[in-house]
Design an enzyme around this catalytic site. Structure first.
Site, mmCIF file in Angstrom:
data_model
loop_
_atom_site.group_PDB
_atom_site.id
_atom_site.type_symbol
_atom_site.label_atom_id
_atom_site.label_comp_id
_atom_site.label_asym_id
_atom_site.label_seq_id
_atom_site.Cartn_x
_atom_site.Cartn_y
_atom_site.Cartn_z
ATOM 1 N N ASP A 47 -53.295 12.915 2.603
ATOM 2 C CA ASP A 47 -53.467 14.262 3.158
ATOM 3 C C ASP A 47 -54.949 14.517 3.469
ATOM 4 O O ASP A 47 -55.307 15.545 4.043
ATOM 5 C CB ASP A 47 -52.846 15.350 2.269
ATOM 6 C CG ASP A 47 -53.465 15.426 0.886
ATOM 7 O OD1 ASP A 47 -54.335 14.599 0.567
ATOM 8 O OD2 ASP A 47 -53.068 16.322 0.113
ATOM 9 N N SER A 48 -55.809 13.538 3.141
ATOM 10 C CA SER A 48 -57.203 13.575 3.601
ATOM 11 C C SER A 48 -57.246 13.574 5.135
ATOM 12 O O SER A 48 -58.271 13.910 5.730
ATOM 13 C CB SER A 48 -57.985 12.376 3.053
ATOM 14 O OG SER A 48 -57.278 11.168 3.282
ATOM 15 N N ASP A 86 -48.260 10.865 2.135
ATOM 16 C CA ASP A 86 -48.795 11.780 1.119
ATOM 17 C C ASP A 86 -48.277 13.186 1.421
ATOM 18 O O ASP A 86 -48.635 13.776 2.448
ATOM 19 C CB ASP A 86 -50.330 11.742 1.235
ATOM 20 C CG ASP A 86 -51.025 12.264 0.005
ATOM 21 O OD1 ASP A 86 -50.355 12.564 -0.997
ATOM 22 O OD2 ASP A 86 -52.269 12.344 0.049
ATOM 23 N N LYS A 116 -46.208 9.987 -1.840
ATOM 24 C CA LYS A 116 -47.151 10.239 -2.940
ATOM 25 C C LYS A 116 -47.188 11.742 -3.200
ATOM 26 O O LYS A 116 -47.176 12.539 -2.254
ATOM 27 C CB LYS A 116 -48.554 9.735 -2.591
ATOM 28 C CG LYS A 116 -49.581 10.045 -3.696
ATOM 29 C CD LYS A 116 -50.882 9.301 -3.491
ATOM 30 C CE LYS A 116 -51.873 9.999 -2.584
ATOM 31 N NZ LYS A 116 -52.286 11.338 -3.025
ATOM 32 N N GLU A 118 -49.199 14.744 -5.662
ATOM 33 C CA GLU A 118 -50.212 15.144 -6.652
ATOM 34 C C GLU A 118 -49.574 16.079 -7.660
ATOM 35 O O GLU A 118 -48.775 16.933 -7.278
ATOM 36 C CB GLU A 118 -51.337 15.935 -5.963
ATOM 37 C CG GLU A 118 -52.283 15.120 -5.155
ATOM 38 C CD GLU A 118 -53.358 15.995 -4.499
ATOM 39 O OE1 GLU A 118 -53.621 17.125 -4.945
ATOM 40 O OE2 GLU A 118 -53.930 15.520 -3.501
ATOM 41 N N GLU A 185 -57.585 9.519 -9.739
ATOM 42 C CA GLU A 185 -58.746 9.906 -8.922
ATOM 43 C C GLU A 185 -59.827 10.558 -9.784
ATOM 44 O O GLU A 185 -59.577 11.554 -10.481
ATOM 45 C CB GLU A 185 -58.323 10.870 -7.796
ATOM 46 C CG GLU A 185 -59.530 11.315 -6.961
ATOM 47 C CD GLU A 185 -59.213 11.904 -5.607
ATOM 48 O OE1 GLU A 185 -58.048 11.944 -5.206
ATOM 49 O OE2 GLU A 185 -60.171 12.320 -4.929
#
Ligand code: KIV
Length: 267
Positions: A47-48, A86, A116, A118, A185
């Site tokens: 998602d960066s 993500d 993915k 978070e 991270e």
């Protein structure tokens, strides 16, 4: 010899064999094709994407449609790669059924191999449901960019004993829930080492030291496309911004001075 398509089982085997896993972010077809050709084992449509390619200030505004659009491009660029999508902020936190439906779109529409997510203990039941549904999950703990507003910014996680223990508990819960890997991270290297040796699933580190089972980097950091600073956890392997700047400047100059196009470029 044709390269074997990697699966979730391949990564667990690589950990058992102490073979480091290499993951990098990819956001489009050409980038994905080049990273895959270089031997990168997992392409993460992070998602960066929000900041690296779409010009947002942080990851929070990224939509599911934007993420899926880029995930599908990555798959087209690297048909044989292991691709992880993500899931963006609020695409999986609100409702379990909606989360499964959204995760399923990465598999059905974008042809990703996994998603993915978070989060900590609050998403363990979702991870279990996704895996039971047939959707492989990579968890992501430590610094979680989707939580910057509650965390008060981008902060190293797991610095106190309590925090380190919580991270370990979360990763063990994700392993129990069936996650095939976990991103660590920005956590202290000794904490990442302890977590990595406590679980059989691979840990993929970014800013988590050298003892994780694999490493992930944001491709823009690695390629030198982000010019303001080099994050502490990153290494710039080339300065693509300089290369691109020079190429564009040379082109501008050539057109202005009528050196391009030449006979050679004309019909
Ligand atoms: O979005 C992303 O690029 C990520 C990596 C930093 C792991 O989540």
């Amino acid at each position: 010899m044709e390269k074997r398509k990697l699966t979730v089982a391949s990564f667990r085997k690589m950990k058992a064999n102490q073979e480091k896993i290499v993951m990098v972010t990819a956001y489009d077809a050409p980038g994905a094709a080049i990273a895959a050709a270089a031997g990168v084992e997992i392409l993460l449509v992070g998602d960066s994407l929000a900041m690296t390619a779409l010009g947002y200030e942080n990851t929070l505004p990224l939509t599911l449609e934007e993420s899926l659009h880029h995930a599908a491009a990555v798959r087209r660029g690297a048909p044989e790669a292991f691709v992880v999508g993500d899931m963006p902020f609020l695409s999986y936190q609100l409702d379990m059924n909606e989360a499964v439906r959204n995760a399923g779109r990465y598999i059905k529409e974008a042809r990703c191999d996994a998603v993915k997510l978070e989060g900590g203990s609050e998403i363990v039941p979702l991870v279990e449901k996704l895996v039971r549904t047939g959707i492989p999950v990579m968890a992501h703990v430590g610094l979680m960019p989707q939580h910057i507003q509650t965390a008060g910014g981008y902060r190293v996680a797991g610095k106190t004993q309590d925090e380190a223990q919580r991270l370990l508990d979360e990763v063990q819960a994700f392993e129990q829930a069936g996650a095939f890997a976990v991103v660590l991270e920005c956590i202290p290297a000794r904490v990442a080492e302890r977590i990595s040796s406590a679980v059989a699933i691979p840990t993929i580190g970014i800013g988590a030291g050298s003892c994780t089972d694999g490493q992930v980097q944001v491709c823009n950091d690695l390629l030198g496309l982000f010019d303001r600073f080099v994050p502490k956890h990153a290494k710039r392997y080339c300065n693509l911004r300089e290369v691109m700047l020079k190429a564009f400047s040379d082109y501008v100059k050539d057109v202005k001075e009528q050196k391009f196009p030449t006979e050679e470029n004309s019909f």
